[in-house]
Motif scaffolding. Structure first.
Motif, PDB file in Angstrom:
ATOM      1  N   VAL A 152      51.586  29.689  30.381  1.00 16.20           N
ATOM      2  CA  VAL A 152      52.871  29.495  31.048  1.00 16.20           C
ATOM      3  C   VAL A 152      52.739  29.680  32.551  1.00 16.20           C
ATOM      4  O   VAL A 152      53.373  28.966  33.337  1.00 16.20           O
ATOM      5  N   PHE A 153      51.873  30.581  32.978  1.00 18.46           N
ATOM      6  CA  PHE A 153      51.703  30.814  34.403  1.00 18.46           C
ATOM      7  C   PHE A 153      50.927  29.672  35.060  1.00 18.46           C
ATOM      8  O   PHE A 153      51.207  29.297  36.202  1.00 18.46           O
ATOM      9  N   TYR A 154      49.960  29.112  34.345  1.00 20.38           N
ATOM     10  CA  TYR A 154      49.269  27.936  34.863  1.00 20.38           C
ATOM     11  C   TYR A 154      50.270  26.810  35.115  1.00 20.38           C
ATOM     12  O   TYR A 154      50.234  26.141  36.149  1.00 20.38           O
ATOM     13  N   PHE A 155      51.155  26.577  34.162  1.00 22.80           N
ATOM     14  CA  PHE A 155      52.122  25.483  34.273  1.00 22.80           C
ATOM     15  C   PHE A 155      53.100  25.736  35.415  1.00 22.80           C
ATOM     16  O   PHE A 155      53.378  24.849  36.227  1.00 22.80           O
ATOM     17  N   ILE A 156      53.620  26.954  35.488  1.00 20.70           N
ATOM     18  CA  ILE A 156      54.580  27.300  36.527  1.00 20.70           C
ATOM     19  C   ILE A 156      53.962  27.146  37.912  1.00 20.70           C
ATOM     20  O   ILE A 156      54.619  26.718  38.867  1.00 20.70           O
ATOM     21  N   LEU A 157      52.686  27.474  38.051  1.00 22.42           N
ATOM     22  CA  LEU A 157      51.997  27.319  39.324  1.00 22.42           C
ATOM     23  C   LEU A 157      51.672  25.856  39.603  1.00 22.42           C
ATOM     24  O   LEU A 157      51.838  25.381  40.736  1.00 22.42           O
ATOM     25  N   GLY A 158      51.210  25.136  38.598  1.00 23.66           N
ATOM     26  CA  GLY A 158      50.716  23.782  38.810  1.00 23.66           C
ATOM     27  C   GLY A 158      51.761  22.797  39.277  1.00 23.66           C
ATOM     28  O   GLY A 158      51.500  21.971  40.168  1.00 23.66           O
ATOM     29  N   VAL A 159      52.964  22.859  38.705  1.00 24.58           N
ATOM     30  CA  VAL A 159      54.007  21.880  39.029  1.00 24.58           C
ATOM     31  C   VAL A 159      54.390  21.912  40.509  1.00 24.58           C
ATOM     32  O   VAL A 159      54.359  20.867  41.184  1.00 24.58           O
ATOM     33  N   PRO A 160      54.774  23.059  41.066  1.00 23.72           N
ATOM     34  CA  PRO A 160      55.128  23.049  42.494  1.00 23.72           C
ATOM     35  C   PRO A 160      53.956  22.755  43.413  1.00 23.72           C
ATOM     36  O   PRO A 160      54.144  22.144  44.470  1.00 23.72           O
ATOM     37  N   VAL A 161      52.752  23.174  43.037  1.00 19.03           N
ATOM     38  CA  VAL A 161      51.583  22.882  43.872  1.00 19.03           C
ATOM     39  C   VAL A 161      51.375  21.378  43.998  1.00 19.03           C
ATOM     40  O   VAL A 161      51.191  20.842  45.097  1.00 19.03           O
ATOM     41  N   VAL A 162      51.418  20.683  42.872  1.00 17.45           N
ATOM     42  CA  VAL A 162      51.252  19.226  42.896  1.00 17.45           C
ATOM     43  C   VAL A 162      52.398  18.566  43.666  1.00 17.45           C
ATOM     44  O   VAL A 162      52.176  17.709  44.526  1.00 17.45           O
ATOM     45  N   GLY A 163      53.621  18.971  43.369  1.00 23.23           N
ATOM     46  CA  GLY A 163      54.780  18.355  44.013  1.00 23.23           C
ATOM     47  C   GLY A 163      54.786  18.534  45.519  1.00 23.23           C
ATOM     48  O   GLY A 163      54.961  17.557  46.280  1.00 23.23           O
TER      49      GLY A 163
END
Length: 252
Positions: free
Chosen positions: A103-114
């Motif tokens: 869940v933390f990977y996902f929460i971090l990944g989305v804003p980083v990419v965006g």
């Protein structure tokens, strides 16, 4: 660890070498690359242990490469960020064996990419001077929590430094100081959590020479980049890293 095949050892060393090249080039992403690569064929806890010695040593090299005076100045300038990152890493690392990291990977990944794609498209993200104290505390807390739970606090730190228009040379020093301080806490925290122990520390140490060789190559590449190219390469690395985090968040 004794069960690793020669092929697995070769793959692990190759991953460490590549991670070192990227780290030397843009100043971050070694933990991201190593943890994602190693955990694709190793137990996640062994993979996490495997990055720790390289994270500590490469950040030490990065922070001292331009001398101690710039490092000291960076530490003084960003002391709030350093404090909250170190505290949050230590506390969050104690939960790493109890909380799924997906869940933390996902929460971090989305804003980083965006956010990275926005900047690559020409949108300039900027934190005004009067908001920087609050931003340091807030982004530092997020970075530290993610560092303790997922072993990486680089992407959010890099986005923050880009948003306050940090020049390339200073950004490399600041990143080294922040990551180096966090790495010390992370190693101590995982000595306490049991992730790094009398057996796994040897695996972690064995990957260090490859990471250092890669970093030496990366430094040569970084020295040839101007500010605009450095920022663009940094953002591209952030996008790739963010996509990989999302993948890990979705697939485990």
């Amino acid at each position: 660890m004794d069960m690793l095949t020669p092929f697995a050892w070769g793959l692990a060393l190759t991953i460490a070498l590549f991670a070192g090249v990227v780290k030397g080039s843009v100043g971050f992403a070694l933990p991201l690359i190593m943890i994602s690569g190693l955990s694709s064929f190793l137990d996640p806890k062994l993979a996490l242990a495997g990055i720790l010695v390289s994270v500590l040593a490469t950040n030490g090299w990065q922070v001292t490469r331009q001398g101690y005076a710039p490092a000291r100045a960076a530490a003084i300038l960003h002391w709030r960020y350093l404090v909250i990152v170190m505290v949050a890493i230590f506390l969050a690392a104690q939960l790493v064996t109890a909380i799924p990291s997906q869940v933390f990977y996902f929460i971090l990944g989305v804003p980083v990419v965006g956010l990275s794609l926005l900047q690559l498209s020409g949108v300039v993200l900027h934190i005004p001077a009067h908001r920087r104290v609050a931003a340091e505390w807030g982004i530092g807390l997020i970075s530290g929590l993610l560092g303790g739970l997922a072993g990486t606090w680089g992407p959010t730190t890099v986005l923050y430094l880009l948003a306050i228009d940090t020049p390339k040379a200073r950004q490399m020093v600041v990143q080294g100081v922040i990551y180096g301080a966090g790495a010390i806490v992370l190693v101590l925290a995982h000595l306490r959590s049991g992730i790094l122990n009398g057996e796994t520390i040897w695996f972690s140490a064995a990957l260090l020479p490859a990471a250092l060789i890669g970093m030496a190559v990366g430094f040569r590449l970084q020295d040839r980049m101007d500010q605009a190219l450095f920022k663009k390469v940094t953002l591209v690395v952030l996008v790739v890293a963010g996509v990989n985090l999302i993948r890990k968040g979705l697939m485990g």
